[in-house]
Design an enzyme around this catalytic site. Structure first.
Site, short mmCIF file in Angstrom:
data_model
loop_
_atom_site.label_atom_id
_atom_site.label_comp_id
_atom_site.label_asym_id
_atom_site.label_seq_id
_atom_site.Cartn_x
_atom_site.Cartn_y
_atom_site.Cartn_z
N CYS A 339 1.80 -9.22 -1.16
CA CYS A 339 0.66 -9.00 -0.25
C CYS A 339 0.90 -7.75 0.61
CB CYS A 339 0.41 -10.24 0.59
SG CYS A 339 -1.24 -10.27 1.34
N HIS A 438 0.26 -14.85 -3.18
CA HIS A 438 1.17 -15.74 -2.46
C HIS A 438 1.46 -16.95 -3.35
CE1 HIS A 438 0.96 -13.67 1.36
NE2 HIS A 438 -0.35 -13.63 1.27
#
Length: 498
Positions: A339, A438
């Site tokens: 991310c 994630h």
């Protein structure tokens, strides 16, 4: 499934980090084991550690963990308000899973400063949840004795009043002052709210429990509330933690015979539960650091998610960590960005619309030939994907702002293809990669790929690590631990009394 209706049960605290989240997770599992259909609820959560629901909306990670313990899918009604700190004074406000902007603390709490009735939103979410599940396991926030916030509090005793919940006060004996904190927390309540507190649980006890029997009686005498349990401190049960204070306790000492993985300790680090599976993998020693010498010695360096990518990038360059990462990779270390960490690994990060702040552009680490442009729109969803090197489907979730593309003449080289044909991330080789996904490290096949270059270093069993089965085992162990030390039968009587 049992049809007997139980009152909602709230675990409130004498302070932050006393163990409310873990105790709530234990009771979600206990009620499930006993044939009920429980669900967690926390009206308002302040955390950088969030999770995507199956609908692609955002909630606090603690409630997602509690839902998992309850054996149900997480939903925004379990955490209708999420505050994600952006500085000492401002937070992004996520309402019912969607960001609605940023507010400073004064404006958020000041009545009339918003056209949204946050209390009403929280109560409506609870009512919807209570219509579907039994019982609701509620969690308070911080301390219940912040009397200066009583008029604006929408997560502790005011929420318990709306829910008609029985409240159990959790105190942390490990930090000291448990008598004062428990007694003071009860004494500072209004008479109406004091009646809601039906019991006390003392958490994190070290030593021989028999030594606290007199203390239990004294506490009951001065508080007029029964002590329902004394839960011993444990280190051998692993439940995902929400409070980042726990990260400082992770060992940084390198271990022989294991793959040493350094997670870079960003100032605005978020979603650190991405690494819980790795922490439990017997092949791995994982630690958090921003020390350049630790980074230089690591086999694998992971750049985690960030709530403020440009600010963290500026700090990495200022304190020398960025240069240490680049040098370590040049000398053979693997680097993975997740991310915000993926964004940091690129050639540059741009913020022309000042989404994050005043910095419009910074050069990245240059490990990936990509560039990121920040945007105000947040992408939140659960995903199914296949890695570019083939294999079975994997699962994860996305929570990010910004768009990352190949830089200049660089060609696309996605790390994964998401169901529906969308590409994700960038893969240079098996020692340099980035992704927006994630939870990617919860997939044992991906971890095997990440560790493969270090196969000759691993001395322990090379069986793949099943993290989902491991988590289920930990929830059961947590429930067993709490059952042994809490008067569950008395709690059931409290929850069924008219």
């Amino acid at each position: 499934m049992k049809s007997e209706k139980l009152h909602p049960l709230m675990f409130a605290g004498t302070g932050s980090d006393v163990g409310k989240s873990i105790v709530a997770a234990a009771f979600c599992r206990i009620f499930r084991q006993d044939g009920y259909h429980p669900a967690p609820f926390k009206a308002q959560n302040m955390a950088l550690n969030s999770y995507a629901t199956p609908e692609g909306l955002e909630i606090g990670r603690a409630q997602a963990v509690q839902a998992e313990a309850a054996g149900i899918a997480c939903h925004t009604d379990m955490n209708p308000l999420l505050l994600k700190p952006q500085s000492d004074h401002t937070s992004q406000v996520v309402l019912n899973g969607k960001p609605i902007g940023s507010k400073n603390a004064y404006d958020y709490w000041r009545r009339g400063a918003s056209d949204i009735d946050f209390r009403r939103e929280a109560c409506d979410a609870f009512d919807r949840l209570a219509a579907r599940y039994n019982p609701i396991v509620m969690e308070g926030a911080g301390s219940i004795s912040e009397i200066n916030l009583r008029d604006t509090d929408l997560v502790n005793l005011p929420m318990a009043r709306h829910a008609k919940a029985d409240v159990i006060l959790v105190g942390d004996i490990d930090r000291g002052g448990v008598f004062a904190s428990v007694y003071g927390s009860i004494a500072l309540q209004t008479p109406e709210d004091r009646q809601l507190i039906k019991g006390i649980i003392i958490n994190k006890f070290r030593g021989d429990l028999r030594l606290f029997e007199e203390g239990r009686r004294m506490l009951e005498d001065i508080c007029g509330v029964p002590v329902l349990g004394i839960i011993p401190y444990f280190k051998d049960i692993h439940i995902e933690e929400e409070d980042s204070v726990a990260l400082a306790q992770k060992s940084m000492q390198l271990e022989r015979g294991k793959v040493n993985i350094a997670v870079v300790m960003l100032q605005h680090l978020s979603n650190y539960t991405d690494f819980d599976a790795l922490e439990q993998d017997p092949r791995v020693h994982l630690f958090y650091t921003n020390n350049v010498e630790d980074i230089r010695k690591a086999d694998i360096i992971i750049l985690p998610g960030s709530k403020s990518t440009l600010h963290d990038l500026y700090e990495l360059r200022r304190n020398g960590v960025a240069q240490a990462i680049v040098r370590a990779h040049r000398e053979g270390a693997s680097v993975l960005g997740i991310c915000g960490g993926y964004q940091l690994m690129g050639v540059e990060v741009c913020d022309p619309d000042h989404v994050e702040g005043d910095i419009e552009r910074l050069p990245g680490l240059g490990l990936l030939p990509v560039a990121t442009t920040m945007s105000g729109e947040k992408l939140t969803r659960q995903v199914t994907f296949r890695p570019s090197w083939g294999g079975d489907e994997m699962h994860g979730y996305e929570i990010h702002m910004g768009e990352t593309r190949p830089f200049g003449e660089a060609k696309a080289a996605p790390l994964a293809m998401i169901s529906g044909g969308r590409a994700d991330g960038y893969l240079v080789d098996n020692k340099c990669m980035g992704t927006y996904i994630h939870g990617i490290l919860d997939n044992s096949a991906f971890v095997d790929f990440l560790l493969q270059p270090y196969a000759d270093k691993i001395q322990q069993a090379d069986q793949p690590f099943d993290y989902q089965a491991y988590k289920e085992e930990q929830y059961d162990r947590l429930a067993d631990h709490v059952r042994r030390h809490v008067d569950i039968e008395r709690i059931y009587k409290i929850l069924t009394q008219q």
